[in-house]
Design a protein around this motif. Sequence first.
Motif, PDB file in Angstrom:
ATOM      1  N   LEU A  24       0.826  -1.207   0.000  1.00 41.23           N
ATOM      2  CA  LEU A  24       0.000   0.000   0.000  1.00 41.23           C
ATOM      3  C   LEU A  24       0.856   1.251   0.000  1.00 41.23           C
ATOM      4  O   LEU A  24       0.552   2.234  -0.689  1.00 41.23           O
ATOM      5  N   ALA A  25       1.950   1.231   0.779  1.00 41.45           N
ATOM      6  CA  ALA A  25       2.844   2.392   0.809  1.00 41.45           C
ATOM      7  C   ALA A  25       3.468   2.627  -0.560  1.00 41.45           C
ATOM      8  O   ALA A  25       3.627   3.780  -0.996  1.00 41.45           O
ATOM      9  N   ALA A  26       3.828   1.552  -1.265  1.00 43.47           N
ATOM     10  CA  ALA A  26       4.408   1.704  -2.602  1.00 43.47           C
ATOM     11  C   ALA A  26       3.405   2.334  -3.560  1.00 43.47           C
ATOM     12  O   ALA A  26       3.763   3.174  -4.393  1.00 43.47           O
ATOM     13  N   LEU A  27       2.126   1.947  -3.460  1.00 37.60           N
ATOM     14  CA  LEU A  27       1.085   2.543  -4.301  1.00 37.60           C
ATOM     15  C   LEU A  27       0.942   4.027  -4.012  1.00 37.60           C
ATOM     16  O   LEU A  27       0.896   4.859  -4.935  1.00 37.60           O
ATOM     17  N   LEU A  28       0.866   4.393  -2.754  1.00 37.69           N
ATOM     18  CA  LEU A  28       0.689   5.801  -2.390  1.00 37.69           C
ATOM     19  C   LEU A  28       1.916   6.623  -2.732  1.00 37.69           C
ATOM     20  O   LEU A  28       1.807   7.814  -3.042  1.00 37.69           O
ATOM     21  N   ARG A  29       3.095   6.010  -2.671  1.00 41.11           N
ATOM     22  CA  ARG A  29       4.321   6.722  -3.042  1.00 41.11           C
ATOM     23  C   ARG A  29       4.356   6.987  -4.545  1.00 41.11           C
ATOM     24  O   ARG A  29       4.762   8.067  -4.990  1.00 41.11           O
ATOM     25  N   ALA A  30       3.925   5.990  -5.334  1.00 37.36           N
ATOM     26  CA  ALA A  30       3.950   6.153  -6.788  1.00 37.36           C
ATOM     27  C   ALA A  30       2.824   7.057  -7.279  1.00 37.36           C
ATOM     28  O   ALA A  30       2.984   7.738  -8.298  1.00 37.36           O
ATOM     29  N   ARG A  31       1.712   7.095  -6.559  1.00 35.40           N
ATOM     30  CA  ARG A  31       0.568   7.913  -6.971  1.00 35.40           C
ATOM     31  C   ARG A  31       0.125   8.782  -5.801  1.00 35.40           C
ATOM     32  O   ARG A  31      -0.884   8.529  -5.145  1.00 35.40           O
ATOM     33  N   PRO A  32       0.885   9.844  -5.498  1.00 37.50           N
ATOM     34  CA  PRO A  32       0.580  10.663  -4.308  1.00 37.50           C
ATOM     35  C   PRO A  32      -0.750  11.385  -4.397  1.00 37.50           C
ATOM     36  O   PRO A  32      -1.255  11.845  -3.369  1.00 37.50           O
ATOM     37  N   ASP A  33      -1.327  11.512  -5.594  1.00 35.29           N
ATOM     38  CA  ASP A  33      -2.629  12.174  -5.684  1.00 35.29           C
ATOM     39  C   ASP A  33      -3.721  11.389  -4.958  1.00 35.29           C
ATOM     40  O   ASP A  33      -4.763  11.954  -4.609  1.00 35.29           O
TER      41      ASP A  33
END
Length: 853
Positions: A40-49
């Motif tokens: 989940l952190a990797a997803l939020l890091r790649a897509r901060p919007d």
Amino acid sequence: MGIGGIGGLDREAHVAEGTGAAAAPRTLAEALRARGDEGLAALLRARPDLLSPVPNDLTQLATRAGTRGSVVRALERLDRFALQTAEALAVAPDPAPYPVLLALLTGDEGDAEIEAALPGAVALLREQALVWGEDDRLRLVRTARELLSPSPQHPSPTGLGPTVAEATSGMSPGRVQEIIAAAGLPATHDPVSAVAALTGLFTDRARMGAFLDGAPPEALAVLDRLVWGPPYGEVTANPAPPVRWLRDRGLLLPVSARTMVLPREVALHLRGGRAHRAPEPVAPEVAVLREHRPQVVDGAAAGQAYTALATVEELLKSWGEGGPQVLRAGGLSVRDLRRTAAALDVTEQVAAFWLELCHGAGLLASDGEADERYAPTPAYDDWLDLPPAERWARLVAPWLASTRTPGLVGGQDAKGRALSALGPDLDRAAAPEVRRRVLGLLATLPPGAAADPETLFARLRWERPLRGAAAGPATESPGPGPALPDDLRSRLARWALAEAELLGLTGRGALSAPARALLNLPLAEAASPADEGGGVEESVAAERAATLLAPLLPEAVDHVLLQADLTAVAPGPLRRPLADALAVLADVESKGGATVYRFTPGSVRRALDSGLAASDVHAFLAAHSRTPVPQPLAYLVDDVARRHGHLRVGAASAYVRCDDDTVLGEILADRRSAALGLRRLAPTVLAAQADPAALLEGLRAMGYAPAAESAEGDVLVTRADAYRTPARTAPVPVPDGPPAPDATLLNAAVKAIRAGDRAATAVRREPAAPTPAGSLPRTSSAETLATVQAAAMTGSAVWIGYVNADGAASQRVIAPVRVEGGFVTGYDHTADEMRTYPLHRITGVAELADDQV
């Protein structure tokens, strides 16, 4: 088959059926729920919007990840091969097994490089929630499929058209039967089975090969023109025999009365199963153009850095008494830019760069007055007091982060308006990323190696294939120079290379050691595009870069070499007090490694006007010259001093007085004095119609050396007053979307989303009156109080509906510990902290199922 509800997920779909081993995810929300915290952190890091604001639960996160704006932004940040993988999934069946996807990318012949790179591309798409599902059921999110699937309005980059089923959806059953009969297929009882039979023929390589062997050569030539796209072609009402042969057998299907399309299955057969003409699984290498010794590169870069400091200082000193006016629409006029370029002896494009650099560093701004002008800021004086290496670091650090793009000056915006230096509309959000990536790619080369620009641009286009053309209008022009690639990203890269050389970040095209320290870039491998911010604090990196640059800069000298031809040669950069004093006493004749100053009557008079006496000038020259003061220079100083102040000018409107009445008579007799409106008031006094400043200039033009005096009769000492704007902050770069979240924010966001998801998916005991799915629980005040009191005594958790003071409703799972005074205090599993809630704002409460307690 559909992709599963992303935008309107029912709560029942979140719970896998059956018991035992975990079932395959049926929705994107379930796929995200199966991830660990790191995923989940990797997803939020790649897509901060996706973090603005933090989603309440994983269902909301999945919904937000499928919105059009977020998907477009994610697609724009994919490299070429990951994008080609997504494009292949968009034309594959939904869901698509991994072998089908691999076949679309490798074709019948296979490709070892693609087979090696595809798992990484699929993993990247999964990480960014653009693809979900196991390898046997890969699904592209619905919005991405809509964006990448071929249509007449938006052709696919693959060049493929619609499937047979899509192209025949509006066709009459009788016409479908005619097509399968012409193709040699048996008749069927319904159009669905007929379309399936035709599709089976087109996807069977052996049968399709035999079928095309009987096609006329002219018909095959028509297919060859359409096979790689675009797949659409116009036909007449009476098409040619080859086209008619193809149309009758379904190899071309009608889209409209005059348009035919090549079905996707036919095109894939003709392509050998490959979706793309040229898949690019491996990033292009950045080639070395030339190599130099690292010491040569650092020396050249240091020379450029010193020149940059001198240029900035010269520019701001020339505007120190108030620079050009600000245009009504903002920015600098073309005429003022041309004058600035001439004063700096550079092109207008380079002059615009220096102006934008000073503005971005907070050294230059408009004064905000009614008659608005540009002038240095108070920060400029502080900047001058710093050591040269630190001054350099204060310039390049804002340049790296600035979204201002001086390369656009001289072009036009989308509405045809001219783009001016320091004006609006010069911000390009992609500029900082491109600058850092260009320098990062230079760092991948051996020390002292300069990159081949064309291979560098090709690498950048591979890394962000969708970000170039969309970043700016096609009418923007970078001005004169070699032809540039059409996309803005390549032009930004070219400008970044040129600007880095001007600043001394590169020397002879290769990255310097101070630049590596400033950027915190590794020596042998580049930072990934997703991790371009460096690994240390910017201030620490700037300090380290300044430390490396300091010994490479030339030492300041405290002397000059006076010449008999009324010139002085500075053998190096002068110390500031000497440079400032010499700038008043002489004019700069030429710049370079050794600056040449020339003494003239006007420059000497300028020094005397500033309050110096002839003896002061002689002492200054003797103290700072390594050679004896030449006799012609001494005579020049004495001659100007002898005549300086012989005439006195004051305000009557203006007057001239002189103890020698014959000199005043000469002035009156001179025809050049007619414009001054002079008349004799006394034997030693002349009155003038002109103001004192004009009178001074007029008499000097006639060859005299008058001095201004005050109302008390004292000689006025005139010196240039430094004009400064009020304190200004440096302009803030225009962000390219939300900033990348730090580790603290990511951890907190993941915990909040997990807690909210537990509350949203917790299984409640069925109340007497069933609660509609997705609504807040509803109980009376007495029932609410009794339930939370019982939960506080037993230490159990309950599910509540809560409406805050702003009217926002939410669902929460809390473990009450105290109920008193109309408030309940407990541990909120949703917020992961102790909280207190007013009982009157709780809409209802329900107990959790036994297996959830």
